[in-house]
Design an enzyme around this catalytic site. Structure first.
Site, PDB file in Angstrom:
ATOM      1  N   HIS A 167       0.833  -1.213   0.000  1.00 17.90           N
ATOM      2  CA  HIS A 167       0.000   0.000   0.000  1.00 17.90           C
ATOM      3  C   HIS A 167       0.863   1.256   0.000  1.00 17.90           C
ATOM      4  CE1 HIS A 167       0.462   0.909   4.364  1.00 17.90           C
ATOM      5  NE2 HIS A 167       0.404  -0.395   4.544  1.00 17.90           N
TER       6      HIS A 167
ATOM      7  N   ASP B 218      -0.332   4.424   1.095  1.00 19.85           N
ATOM      8  CA  ASP B 218      -0.709   5.414   2.099  1.00 19.85           C
ATOM      9  C   ASP B 218       0.029   5.158   3.407  1.00 19.85           C
ATOM     10  OD1 ASP B 218      -2.292   3.019   2.349  1.00 19.85           O
ATOM     11  OD2 ASP B 218      -3.517   4.069   3.836  1.00 19.85           O
TER      12      ASP B 218
ATOM     13  N   ASP C 138       6.347   0.999   7.486  1.00 17.41           N
ATOM     14  CA  ASP C 138       4.981   0.600   7.111  1.00 17.41           C
ATOM     15  C   ASP C 138       4.432   1.519   6.033  1.00 17.41           C
ATOM     16  OD1 ASP C 138       2.468  -0.524   7.039  1.00 17.41           O
ATOM     17  OD2 ASP C 138       1.833   0.272   8.969  1.00 17.41           O
TER      18      ASP C 138
ATOM     19  N   GLU D 106      -5.137   1.686   2.559  1.00 18.00           N
ATOM     20  CA  GLU D 106      -5.073   0.470   3.380  1.00 18.00           C
ATOM     21  C   GLU D 106      -5.199   0.792   4.855  1.00 18.00           C
ATOM     22  OE1 GLU D 106      -3.018  -2.750   5.730  1.00 18.00           O
ATOM     23  OE2 GLU D 106      -2.577  -0.595   5.595  1.00 18.00           O
ATOM     24  N   GLU D 107      -4.634   1.912   5.285  1.00 26.08           N
ATOM     25  CA  GLU D 107      -4.603   2.241   6.701  1.00 26.08           C
ATOM     26  C   GLU D 107      -5.968   2.640   7.252  1.00 26.08           C
ATOM     27  OE1 GLU D 107      -2.236   1.636   8.574  1.00 26.08           O
ATOM     28  OE2 GLU D 107      -0.319   1.788   7.518  1.00 26.08           O
TER      29      GLU D 107
ATOM     30  N   GLU E  62       4.372  -6.422   3.701  1.00 23.04           N
ATOM     31  CA  GLU E  62       4.290  -5.716   4.973  1.00 23.04           C
ATOM     32  C   GLU E  62       5.480  -6.082   5.857  1.00 23.04           C
ATOM     33  OE1 GLU E  62       2.180  -3.525   6.283  1.00 23.04           O
ATOM     34  OE2 GLU E  62       0.239  -3.694   5.259  1.00 23.04           O
TER      35      GLU E  62
END
Length: 380
Positions: A77, A79, A110, A142-143, A168
């Site tokens: 991801h 974001d 992350d 995603e967050e 991740e």
């Protein structure tokens, strides 16, 4: 530092410098496309941009035989979460400062380091003949609620995948599963009155208490179930809000709860328990309303599935020990693309500084991950 390693650092630093806090993921996608421009122009990598919202594009890149029967999906991801109080950071959180072999910044762990590593590996294997396909999905949101992955999954991007590698961070763990999630809100509606005359009103907070006790009781048997891969489910009430002043009965109040589910204590079972708890007796004049706000199922594959083994062998070939095979208590995009028979590995550079002040990633971890990803891309 080799030229290849410098490329990784430059790409990661540029990504971190984009403050993609629930926005601007399109700028990260632009950086990836610029880095891959020679391969895109030569047709070695195919590209799609799927817009979620203005300035927020998912990026899908494919390499290999477009008619391949075997496909490896790769997910990352674009974001990041908010940086919080920036004055507490050693370096500005969107500077991508490098010091003592570490790159600092929001998203360094992350998960822009994992995303940068898979992009660099994809660039390298694009020049190799593959008899299978690789599909890299760089997602938005995603967050918050996995917005981009939800959009791509609904459009069928996960349907043809035989395996899914999620980049991740994991402290060298090679995870084969992750718990699901339910976020919910319970609102109690009552009637305001002076606190000296509760008989004239209905205390909404007392309704919350009744629900909370009923919900924790109703979900306790589900939390007691021990999933062989994912362990025990959890249920926490994390937010309570209600009341305006000390001498007035609150006419409304709400609480929010978070549940992490497993394959044997799944979302449907927990939602049914919550609905039953919302029917619990409450004080006269109070009524309850339940909202299920976000749901994502658990995703689990065998700890010795073929993709896990491909990652382990790749680690060994570059001189690293086999990683511990575990599971995630947190969530990733994996559950959106999960289906029966899918090989799953959640593996990427990074550490436990995700979402923390002074988040960082060790650059050697990123360099090693590029090598592991390249090996997996070639050999899975």
């Amino acid at each position: 530092m080799t030229d290849e390693e410098q490329q990784v650092v430059d790409l990661l630093k540029a990504m971190v410098q984009v403050p993609s806090v629930g926005a601007r993921e399109g700028q990260v996608a632009d950086l990836i496309e610029t880095y891959l421009a020679p391969e895109l122009q030569a047709g070695l990598i195919k590209r799609e941009r799927i817009t979620y919202a203005p300035g927020r594009d998912n990026l899908v890149l494919t390499v290999g035989d477009p008619n391949a029967e075997r496909w490896l999906g790769v997910d990352g991801h674009m974001d990041v979460v908010d940086a919080g109080d920036e004055s507490k950071w050693q370096f500005p959180p969107f500077s991508g400062q490098v010091k003592d072999g570490k790159l600092y910044g929001r998203g360094a762990t992350d998960m822009k380091s994992g995303l940068a590593a898979v992009v660099v590996a994809l660039k390298q294997v694009a020049h190799t003949h593959l008899d299978h396909g690789i599909q890299l999905m760089a997602t938005v949101g995603e967050e918050i609620d996995n917005y981009g992955a939800r959009q791509l999954a609904a459009a069928g991007y996960g349907d043809r995948l035989n395996g899914l590698l999620v980049a991740e961070p994991g402290n060298s763990n090679v995870d084969a599963a992750e718990r699901g999630i339910i976020d919910y809100t319970l609102t109690a509606h009552g009637k305001a009155a002076h606190s000296s005359r509760p008989d004239l009103g209905a205390n909404a907070i007392h309704g919350l208490f009744a629900f909370a006790n009923a919900a924790l009781t109703a979900t306790a048997p589900l939390q007691a179930k021990d999933d062989p891969i994912l362990g025990h489910a959890t249920h926490n009430i994390d937010i309570i809000h209600g009341g305006n002043q000390i001498n007035s009965l609150p006419e409304s109040a709400y609480l929010r709860g978070n549940i992490r589910t497993t394959m044997i204590a799944d979302n449907d079972a927990f939602i049914q328990a919550l609905k039953q708890a919302a029917k619990t007796p409450v004080p006269k004049g109070v009524h309850l309303s339940l909202s299920i706000d976000s749901v994502l199922g658990a995703a689990a594959a065998s700890p010795d599935n073929a993709l896990i083994e491909a990652v382990q062998q790749a680690r060994q070939r570059i001189g690293l020990d086999r990683g511990a095979v575990a599971y995630r208590t947190g969530i990733t995009d994996a559950a959106l693309f999960h289906h029966d028979g899918l090989d799953l590995a959640i593996y990427g550079p990074g550490n436990d500084t995700s979402h923390e002040t002074n988040e960082y990633v060790a650059l050697q971890d990123v360099f090693d991950s590029v090598k592991v990803y390249k090996d997996v891309f070639l050999n899975y």
